[in-house]
Write a protein that holds these residues in place. Structure first.
Motif, PDB file in Angstrom:
ATOM      1  N   SER A   1      80.548  51.080  34.547  1.00  0.00           N
ATOM      2  CA  SER A   1      81.440  50.103  33.907  1.00  0.00           C
ATOM      3  C   SER A   1      80.789  48.727  33.813  1.00  0.00           C
ATOM      4  O   SER A   1      80.955  48.015  32.815  1.00  0.00           O
ATOM      5  CB  SER A   1      82.754  49.999  34.690  1.00  0.00           C
ATOM      6  N   ALA A   2      80.031  48.339  34.839  1.00  0.00           N
ATOM      7  CA  ALA A   2      79.407  47.022  34.842  1.00  0.00           C
ATOM      8  C   ALA A   2      78.401  46.878  33.701  1.00  0.00           C
ATOM      9  O   ALA A   2      78.217  45.779  33.164  1.00  0.00           O
ATOM     10  CB  ALA A   2      78.722  46.772  36.183  1.00  0.00           C
ATOM     11  N   LEU A   3      77.755  47.985  33.322  1.00  0.00           N
ATOM     12  CA  LEU A   3      76.768  47.941  32.251  1.00  0.00           C
ATOM     13  C   LEU A   3      77.397  48.105  30.876  1.00  0.00           C
ATOM     14  O   LEU A   3      76.816  47.718  29.859  1.00  0.00           O
ATOM     15  CB  LEU A   3      75.713  49.035  32.466  1.00  0.00           C
ATOM     16  N   ILE A   4      78.572  48.707  30.843  1.00  0.00           N
ATOM     17  CA  ILE A   4      79.232  48.962  29.560  1.00  0.00           C
ATOM     18  C   ILE A   4      80.036  47.747  29.100  1.00  0.00           C
ATOM     19  O   ILE A   4      80.441  47.667  27.929  1.00  0.00           O
ATOM     20  CB  ILE A   4      80.135  50.216  29.688  1.00  0.00           C
ATOM     21  N   THR A   5      80.256  46.788  29.992  1.00  0.00           N
ATOM     22  CA  THR A   5      81.045  45.598  29.664  1.00  0.00           C
ATOM     23  C   THR A   5      80.470  44.867  28.454  1.00  0.00           C
ATOM     24  O   THR A   5      79.277  44.572  28.396  1.00  0.00           O
ATOM     25  CB  THR A   5      81.085  44.633  30.868  1.00  0.00           C
ATOM     26  N   GLY A   6      81.322  44.606  27.487  1.00  0.00           N
ATOM     27  CA  GLY A   6      80.901  43.896  26.276  1.00  0.00           C
ATOM     28  C   GLY A   6      80.338  44.794  25.194  1.00  0.00           C
ATOM     29  O   GLY A   6      80.096  44.327  24.076  1.00  0.00           O
ATOM     30  N   LEU A   7      80.123  46.065  25.515  1.00  0.00           N
ATOM     31  CA  LEU A   7      79.599  47.009  24.533  1.00  0.00           C
ATOM     32  C   LEU A   7      80.776  47.720  23.854  1.00  0.00           C
ATOM     33  O   LEU A   7      81.686  48.201  24.528  1.00  0.00           O
ATOM     34  CB  LEU A   7      78.698  48.034  25.231  1.00  0.00           C
ATOM     35  N   THR A   8      80.756  47.779  22.537  1.00  0.00           N
ATOM     36  CA  THR A   8      81.849  48.410  21.802  1.00  0.00           C
ATOM     37  C   THR A   8      81.312  49.364  20.746  1.00  0.00           C
ATOM     38  O   THR A   8      80.134  49.330  20.396  1.00  0.00           O
ATOM     39  CB  THR A   8      82.741  47.361  21.102  1.00  0.00           C
ATOM     40  N   PHE A   9      82.197  50.200  20.247  1.00  0.00           N
ATOM     41  CA  PHE A   9      81.862  51.107  19.156  1.00  0.00           C
ATOM     42  C   PHE A   9      82.033  50.361  17.832  1.00  0.00           C
ATOM     43  O   PHE A   9      83.023  49.663  17.636  1.00  0.00           O
ATOM     44  CB  PHE A   9      82.766  52.340  19.182  1.00  0.00           C
ATOM     45  N   ASP A  10      81.071  50.534  16.949  1.00  0.00           N
ATOM     46  CA  ASP A  10      81.139  49.901  15.632  1.00  0.00           C
ATOM     47  C   ASP A  10      82.159  50.662  14.785  1.00  0.00           C
ATOM     48  O   ASP A  10      81.933  51.800  14.383  1.00  0.00           O
ATOM     49  CB  ASP A  10      79.756  49.945  14.974  1.00  0.00           C
ATOM     50  N   GLU A  11      83.284  50.021  14.525  1.00  0.00           N
ATOM     51  CA  GLU A  11      84.380  50.691  13.825  1.00  0.00           C
ATOM     52  C   GLU A  11      84.107  50.883  12.338  1.00  0.00           C
ATOM     53  O   GLU A  11      84.853  51.588  11.653  1.00  0.00           O
ATOM     54  CB  GLU A  11      85.680  49.909  14.056  1.00  0.00           C
ATOM     55  N   SER A  12      83.043  50.269  11.828  1.00  0.00           N
ATOM     56  CA  SER A  12      82.693  50.467  10.418  1.00  0.00           C
ATOM     57  C   SER A  12      81.879  51.743  10.212  1.00  0.00           C
ATOM     58  O   SER A  12      81.673  52.173   9.083  1.00  0.00           O
ATOM     59  CB  SER A  12      81.893  49.265   9.898  1.00  0.00           C
ATOM     60  N   ILE A  13      81.406  52.341  11.310  1.00  0.00           N
ATOM     61  CA  ILE A  13      80.616  53.567  11.230  1.00  0.00           C
ATOM     62  C   ILE A  13      81.507  54.751  11.576  1.00  0.00           C
ATOM     63  O   ILE A  13      82.095  54.797  12.664  1.00  0.00           O
ATOM     64  CB  ILE A  13      79.405  53.510  12.185  1.00  0.00           C
ATOM     65  N   THR A  14      81.615  55.703  10.668  1.00  0.00           N
ATOM     66  CA  THR A  14      82.504  56.843  10.883  1.00  0.00           C
ATOM     67  C   THR A  14      81.767  58.095  11.343  1.00  0.00           C
ATOM     68  O   THR A  14      82.381  59.007  11.899  1.00  0.00           O
ATOM     69  CB  THR A  14      83.273  57.173   9.590  1.00  0.00           C
ATOM     70  N   ILE A  15      80.467  58.159  11.106  1.00  0.00           N
ATOM     71  CA  ILE A  15      79.645  59.275  11.575  1.00  0.00           C
ATOM     72  C   ILE A  15      78.392  58.681  12.201  1.00  0.00           C
ATOM     73  O   ILE A  15      77.697  57.894  11.571  1.00  0.00           O
ATOM     74  CB  ILE A  15      79.243  60.219  10.428  1.00  0.00           C
ATOM     75  N   GLY A  16      78.110  59.029  13.453  1.00  0.00           N
ATOM     76  CA  GLY A  16      76.933  58.495  14.123  1.00  0.00           C
ATOM     77  C   GLY A  16      77.225  57.332  15.042  1.00  0.00           C
ATOM     78  O   GLY A  16      76.305  56.735  15.604  1.00  0.00           O
ATOM     79  N   GLU A  17      78.508  57.005  15.228  1.00  0.00           N
ATOM     80  CA  GLU A  17      78.853  55.866  16.080  1.00  0.00           C
ATOM     81  C   GLU A  17      78.507  56.148  17.545  1.00  0.00           C
ATOM     82  O   GLU A  17      78.133  55.243  18.302  1.00  0.00           O
ATOM     83  CB  GLU A  17      80.336  55.497  15.942  1.00  0.00           C
TER      84      GLU A  17
ATOM     85  N   THR B   1      84.905  52.191  38.449  1.00  0.00           N
ATOM     86  CA  THR B   1      83.488  51.873  38.628  1.00  0.00           C
ATOM     87  C   THR B   1      82.642  52.531  37.553  1.00  0.00           C
ATOM     88  O   THR B   1      81.633  51.974  37.123  1.00  0.00           O
ATOM     89  CB  THR B   1      83.007  52.343  40.016  1.00  0.00           C
ATOM     90  N   CYS B   2      83.077  53.725  37.135  1.00  0.00           N
ATOM     91  CA  CYS B   2      82.354  54.497  36.127  1.00  0.00           C
ATOM     92  C   CYS B   2      83.310  54.951  35.029  1.00  0.00           C
ATOM     93  O   CYS B   2      84.535  54.943  35.221  1.00  0.00           O
ATOM     94  CB  CYS B   2      81.676  55.712  36.753  1.00  0.00           C
ATOM     95  N   VAL B   3      82.733  55.350  33.901  1.00  0.00           N
ATOM     96  CA  VAL B   3      83.529  55.745  32.737  1.00  0.00           C
ATOM     97  C   VAL B   3      82.995  57.069  32.182  1.00  0.00           C
ATOM     98  O   VAL B   3      81.779  57.273  32.095  1.00  0.00           O
ATOM     99  CB  VAL B   3      83.458  54.678  31.619  1.00  0.00           C
ATOM    100  N   VAL B   4      83.928  57.963  31.828  1.00  0.00           N
ATOM    101  CA  VAL B   4      83.579  59.148  31.048  1.00  0.00           C
ATOM    102  C   VAL B   4      84.509  59.210  29.841  1.00  0.00           C
ATOM    103  O   VAL B   4      85.629  58.691  29.873  1.00  0.00           O
ATOM    104  CB  VAL B   4      83.686  60.461  31.859  1.00  0.00           C
ATOM    105  N   PHE B   5      84.019  59.837  28.771  1.00  0.00           N
ATOM    106  CA  PHE B   5      84.808  60.040  27.562  1.00  0.00           C
ATOM    107  C   PHE B   5      85.063  61.533  27.388  1.00  0.00           C
ATOM    108  O   PHE B   5      84.132  62.340  27.479  1.00  0.00           O
ATOM    109  CB  PHE B   5      84.063  59.509  26.334  1.00  0.00           C
ATOM    110  N   VAL B   6      86.304  61.889  27.114  1.00  0.00           N
ATOM    111  CA  VAL B   6      86.675  63.294  26.907  1.00  0.00           C
ATOM    112  C   VAL B   6      87.388  63.409  25.571  1.00  0.00           C
ATOM    113  O   VAL B   6      88.215  62.557  25.223  1.00  0.00           O
ATOM    114  CB  VAL B   6      87.577  63.804  28.056  1.00  0.00           C
ATOM    115  N   ASP B   7      87.068  64.450  24.803  1.00  0.00           N
ATOM    116  CA  ASP B   7      87.773  64.721  23.546  1.00  0.00           C
ATOM    117  C   ASP B   7      89.007  65.573  23.832  1.00  0.00           C
ATOM    118  O   ASP B   7      88.967  66.483  24.672  1.00  0.00           O
ATOM    119  CB  ASP B   7      86.863  65.450  22.561  1.00  0.00           C
ATOM    120  N   ALA B   8      90.085  65.318  23.101  1.00  0.00           N
ATOM    121  CA  ALA B   8      91.378  65.930  23.419  1.00  0.00           C
ATOM    122  C   ALA B   8      91.436  67.424  23.163  1.00  0.00           C
ATOM    123  O   ALA B   8      92.341  68.098  23.674  1.00  0.00           O
ATOM    124  CB  ALA B   8      92.482  65.224  22.626  1.00  0.00           C
ATOM    125  N   ASP B   9      90.514  67.980  22.379  1.00  0.00           N
ATOM    126  CA  ASP B   9      90.551  69.425  22.145  1.00  0.00           C
ATOM    127  C   ASP B   9      89.528  70.174  23.002  1.00  0.00           C
ATOM    128  O   ASP B   9      89.366  71.381  22.864  1.00  0.00           O
ATOM    129  CB  ASP B   9      90.336  69.747  20.660  1.00  0.00           C
TER     130      ASP B   9
END
Length: 312
Positions: free
Chosen positions: A169-185, A80-88
């Motif tokens: 999750s319902a609001l994040i659907t269809g939203l993606t990270f711009d893979e051409s941007i390496t800083i500030g994405e 239902t929801c999403v979180v992002f965690v960095d591996a370090d």
């Protein structure tokens, strides 16, 4: 509610086990843990395979960068929801529980939490909330849209990171990270997500521990002696983010001037150290010159950056 945890992994063997134990030990048990092994060449893959938990989903792929890895993770989300965690990094045991509770109890579209900056010996060296927080966001409660946007833009505030936020999750659907941007994405992704939201909430407790790694990517950029055009992607991301606010209030205008001046100062200083004038920087040089006076009266910029604006 079921919460999907997206963790991109690239050569994170030194800290990965700590991160995974912290996620598996969350007090909120209904988790989907999506690990994207982004072509690691160290023992990261072995460490992932050493854990046996039905909640883990492992994606193996060739190295494509963190944005591509997160996009792959988003394709697998079933929570239902999403979180992002960095591996370090590692969250506190109630990281998911407290944000999920706020999301559910207060019917929010975006929840942010407090965080600690830690060094390699796990000593606290900063974080949020703090005495220098420019918007005075110090306790739990609803945030206005302007406060949320400003907090995302400002250093030592909600910030433009992903790891201290919970998304629907319902609001994040269809939203993606711009893979051409390496800083500030992350910033661009957040601003785009905010446009889809109606309600925002802050859980002030520091629920996430972010590692300031002296050998990390930012350290390598500082040490480089040749200008990398990819650094300009951070400027591109902030300019694109600003386009979402064509009729911005004074506060929003001020935080964008703050952010753009900081980014321009960082990149132009680096360009000078790498051999002088870099033609790709002309656009931001022109922006700084046109906005010097506005920078002087900006309530968020420090005196050093204000003075530096007159050197370009």
């Amino acid at each position: 509610m079921k919460v999907s945890v997206i963790i991109p992994v690239y050569n994170a063997e030194k800290y990965l086990e700590r991160c995974l134990r912290a996620i598996l030990g969350q007090t909120h048990k209904d988790l989907e843990i999506i690990l994207i092994n982004d072509g690691s060449t160290d023992r990261s893959g072995d460490i992932i395979r050493s854990f046996d938990d039905d909640r883990m989903v492992v994606i193996e792929k060739k190295n494509g960068g963190v944005s591509a890895a997160r996009n792959d993770g988003l394709q697998r989300v079933s929570g239902t929801c999403v979180v992002f965690v960095d591996a370090d990094d590692y969250p506190e045991p109630d990281y998911v529980e407290k944000m999920a509770d706020a999301m559910n109890r207060h019917s929010c579209d975006l929840v942010a939490c407090g965080y600690r900056y830690i060094d390699v010996e796990e000593r606290e060296i900063g974080g949020f909330p703090n005495k220098r927080e420019a918007l005075h966001l110090s306790g739990d409660g609803y945030l206005a849209r302007e406060e949320t946007v400003a907090g995302i833009m400002l250093h030592e505030s909600i910030a433009s990171c992903l790891w201290n936020k919970m998304f629907r999750s319902a609001l994040i659907t269809g939203l993606t990270f711009d893979e051409s941007i390496t800083i500030g994405e992350d910033l661009l992704f957040l601003i785009e997500y905010v446009q889809r939201c109606d309600t925002f909430y802050l859980v002030a407790a520091p629920l996430y521990n972010y590692l300031i790694n002296p050998c990390g990517a930012m350290k390598k950029i500082v040490e480089q002696t040749e200008f990398e055009p990819k650094w300009l992607s951070e400027w591109e991301s902030i300019c694109r983010a600003e386009d979402y606010f064509p009729k911005a209030s004074r506060m929003i205008c001020d935080v964008f001037i703050y952010k753009k001046m900081l980014i321009a100062n960082k990149i132009l200083t680096k360009a000078a150290k790498c051999g002088g004038q870099v033609s790709e920087c002309d656009r931001m040089r022109e922006y700084v010159r046109k906005n010097r006076i506005r920078a002087i009266f900006n309530p968020y910029l420090n005196a050093r950056v204000k003075a530096k604006a007159f050197s370009y």
